[in-house]
Design a protein around this motif. Structure first.
Motif, PDB file in Angstrom:
ATOM      1  N   LEU A  13      26.555 -28.341 -20.327  1.00 24.26           N
ATOM      2  CA  LEU A  13      27.423 -26.553 -19.865  1.00 24.26           C
ATOM      3  C   LEU A  13      26.365 -25.750 -20.531  1.00 24.26           C
ATOM      4  O   LEU A  13      26.315 -23.991 -20.161  1.00 24.26           O
ATOM      5  CB  LEU A  13      28.651 -26.553 -20.295  1.00 24.26           C
ATOM      6  CG  LEU A  13      29.966 -25.896 -20.835  1.00 24.26           C
ATOM      7  CD1 LEU A  13      29.990 -25.030 -18.965  1.00 24.26           C
ATOM      8  CD2 LEU A  13      30.524 -25.904 -21.393  1.00 24.26           C
ATOM      9  N   TYR A  14      26.044 -25.240 -21.850  1.00 26.81           N
ATOM     10  CA  TYR A  14      25.563 -24.741 -22.651  1.00 26.81           C
ATOM     11  C   TYR A  14      24.019 -23.987 -21.289  1.00 26.81           C
ATOM     12  O   TYR A  14      24.038 -23.353 -21.504  1.00 26.81           O
ATOM     13  CB  TYR A  14      25.106 -24.850 -24.293  1.00 26.81           C
ATOM     14  CG  TYR A  14      25.599 -24.976 -24.969  1.00 26.81           C
ATOM     15  CD1 TYR A  14      27.362 -24.560 -24.355  1.00 26.81           C
ATOM     16  CD2 TYR A  14      26.662 -25.527 -25.517  1.00 26.81           C
ATOM     17  CE1 TYR A  14      28.362 -24.458 -25.656  1.00 26.81           C
ATOM     18  CE2 TYR A  14      26.857 -26.459 -26.662  1.00 26.81           C
ATOM     19  CZ  TYR A  14      28.584 -25.049 -26.716  1.00 26.81           C
ATOM     20  OH  TYR A  14      29.736 -25.690 -26.900  1.00 26.81           O
ATOM     21  N   MET A  15      23.688 -25.030 -21.377  1.00 23.20           N
ATOM     22  CA  MET A  15      22.516 -25.204 -19.845  1.00 23.20           C
ATOM     23  C   MET A  15      22.894 -24.739 -18.903  1.00 23.20           C
ATOM     24  O   MET A  15      21.858 -24.001 -18.201  1.00 23.20           O
ATOM     25  CB  MET A  15      21.273 -25.640 -20.561  1.00 23.20           C
ATOM     26  CG  MET A  15      20.526 -26.511 -21.790  1.00 23.20           C
ATOM     27  SD  MET A  15      19.949 -28.266 -22.034  1.00 23.20           S
ATOM     28  CE  MET A  15      18.493 -27.877 -20.763  1.00 23.20           C
ATOM     29  N   ALA A  16      23.616 -25.455 -18.739  1.00 24.47           N
ATOM     30  CA  ALA A  16      23.905 -24.806 -16.784  1.00 24.47           C
ATOM     31  C   ALA A  16      24.734 -23.594 -16.629  1.00 24.47           C
ATOM     32  O   ALA A  16      24.292 -23.104 -15.683  1.00 24.47           O
ATOM     33  CB  ALA A  16      24.609 -26.141 -15.996  1.00 24.47           C
ATOM     34  N   PHE A  17      25.585 -23.053 -17.430  1.00 22.13           N
ATOM     35  CA  PHE A  17      25.944 -21.996 -16.554  1.00 22.13           C
ATOM     36  C   PHE A  17      24.932 -21.132 -17.330  1.00 22.13           C
ATOM     37  O   PHE A  17      25.390 -20.151 -16.129  1.00 22.13           O
ATOM     38  CB  PHE A  17      26.487 -22.185 -18.344  1.00 22.13           C
ATOM     39  CG  PHE A  17      27.902 -20.481 -17.837  1.00 22.13           C
ATOM     40  CD1 PHE A  17      28.933 -19.737 -17.260  1.00 22.13           C
ATOM     41  CD2 PHE A  17      27.284 -19.376 -19.361  1.00 22.13           C
ATOM     42  CE1 PHE A  17      29.718 -19.065 -16.512  1.00 22.13           C
ATOM     43  CE2 PHE A  17      28.280 -17.867 -18.301  1.00 22.13           C
ATOM     44  CZ  PHE A  17      29.173 -18.174 -17.467  1.00 22.13           C
ATOM     45  N   GLY A  20      22.892 -20.752 -13.911  1.00 23.24           N
ATOM     46  CA  GLY A  20      23.676 -21.148 -12.615  1.00 23.24           C
ATOM     47  C   GLY A  20      24.048 -19.738 -12.543  1.00 23.24           C
ATOM     48  O   GLY A  20      24.206 -19.041 -11.495  1.00 23.24           O
ATOM     49  N   MET A  21      24.369 -18.638 -13.330  1.00 28.66           N
ATOM     50  CA  MET A  21      24.523 -17.127 -13.124  1.00 28.66           C
ATOM     51  C   MET A  21      22.942 -17.107 -13.001  1.00 28.66           C
ATOM     52  O   MET A  21      23.603 -15.638 -12.765  1.00 28.66           O
ATOM     53  CB  MET A  21      24.970 -16.806 -14.579  1.00 28.66           C
ATOM     54  CG  MET A  21      27.000 -16.703 -14.978  1.00 28.66           C
ATOM     55  SD  MET A  21      27.931 -16.715 -13.897  1.00 28.66           S
ATOM     56  CE  MET A  21      28.176 -18.187 -13.251  1.00 28.66           C
ATOM     57  N   PHE A  22      22.581 -17.236 -13.550  1.00 31.05           N
ATOM     58  CA  PHE A  22      21.091 -16.472 -13.151  1.00 31.05           C
ATOM     59  C   PHE A  22      20.446 -16.728 -11.566  1.00 31.05           C
ATOM     60  O   PHE A  22      20.610 -15.852 -11.369  1.00 31.05           O
ATOM     61  CB  PHE A  22      20.188 -17.228 -13.778  1.00 31.05           C
ATOM     62  CG  PHE A  22      18.244 -16.138 -13.441  1.00 31.05           C
ATOM     63  CD1 PHE A  22      18.030 -15.053 -13.915  1.00 31.05           C
ATOM     64  CD2 PHE A  22      17.695 -17.135 -12.929  1.00 31.05           C
ATOM     65  CE1 PHE A  22      16.790 -14.487 -13.623  1.00 31.05           C
ATOM     66  CE2 PHE A  22      16.256 -16.527 -12.758  1.00 31.05           C
ATOM     67  CZ  PHE A  22      15.941 -15.438 -13.172  1.00 31.05           C
ATOM     68  N   HIS A  23      20.834 -17.916 -11.175  1.00 32.53           N
ATOM     69  CA  HIS A  23      20.674 -17.712  -9.863  1.00 32.53           C
ATOM     70  C   HIS A  23      21.689 -17.444  -9.008  1.00 32.53           C
ATOM     71  O   HIS A  23      21.433 -16.767  -7.923  1.00 32.53           O
ATOM     72  CB  HIS A  23      21.084 -19.677  -9.307  1.00 32.53           C
ATOM     73  CG  HIS A  23      20.773 -19.798  -8.210  1.00 32.53           C
ATOM     74  ND1 HIS A  23      19.403 -19.662  -7.198  1.00 32.53           N
ATOM     75  CD2 HIS A  23      21.569 -20.595  -7.428  1.00 32.53           C
ATOM     76  CE1 HIS A  23      19.732 -20.314  -5.668  1.00 32.53           C
ATOM     77  NE2 HIS A  23      20.932 -20.544  -6.172  1.00 32.53           N
ATOM     78  N   PHE A  24      22.583 -16.987  -9.155  1.00 34.44           N
ATOM     79  CA  PHE A  24      23.963 -16.842  -8.480  1.00 34.44           C
ATOM     80  C   PHE A  24      23.515 -14.742  -8.661  1.00 34.44           C
ATOM     81  O   PHE A  24      23.847 -14.666  -7.758  1.00 34.44           O
ATOM     82  CB  PHE A  24      25.449 -16.732  -9.282  1.00 34.44           C
ATOM     83  CG  PHE A  24      26.181 -15.789  -8.488  1.00 34.44           C
ATOM     84  CD1 PHE A  24      26.807 -17.094  -7.317  1.00 34.44           C
ATOM     85  CD2 PHE A  24      27.123 -15.066  -8.907  1.00 34.44           C
ATOM     86  CE1 PHE A  24      28.227 -16.160  -6.173  1.00 34.44           C
ATOM     87  CE2 PHE A  24      28.247 -13.966  -8.080  1.00 34.44           C
ATOM     88  CZ  PHE A  24      28.055 -14.630  -6.929  1.00 34.44           C
TER      89      PHE A  24
END
Length: 79
Positions: A13-17, A20-24
């Motif tokens: 979660l710490y790495m995906a969040f 994911g925000m950067f990608h979005f």
């Protein structure tokens, strides 16, 4: 304690969040319209008459500065 599965889940979660925000938020279609609208508000497209007035003003300022420099040179030559 939660065990190693909880730790792995938290780390995921710490790495995906942030990723994911950067990608979005890095998708151009989300902010392209806003950027174009803001750029046009700050830097409106030049019109031909506006450009001509600006160039005429620049020429007048250059001529005024040249006359002032010539006057100063003539005064310094006389001294």
């Amino acid at each position: 304690m939660g065990g190693w599965l909880l730790e792995v889940g938290k780390m995921a979660l710490y790495m995906a969040f942030p990723v994911g925000m950067f990608h979005f938020f890095n998708q151009p279609e989300y902010f392209e319209e806003w950027v174009v609208k803001t750029r046009r508000a700050i830097f409106p497209p030049d019109s031909k008459t506006h450009r001509e007035e600006l160039e005429a003003c620049m020429r007048q300022m250059q001529q005024r500065r040249d006359r002032e420099l010539m006057r100063q040179l003539e005064e310094s030559d006389e001294s």
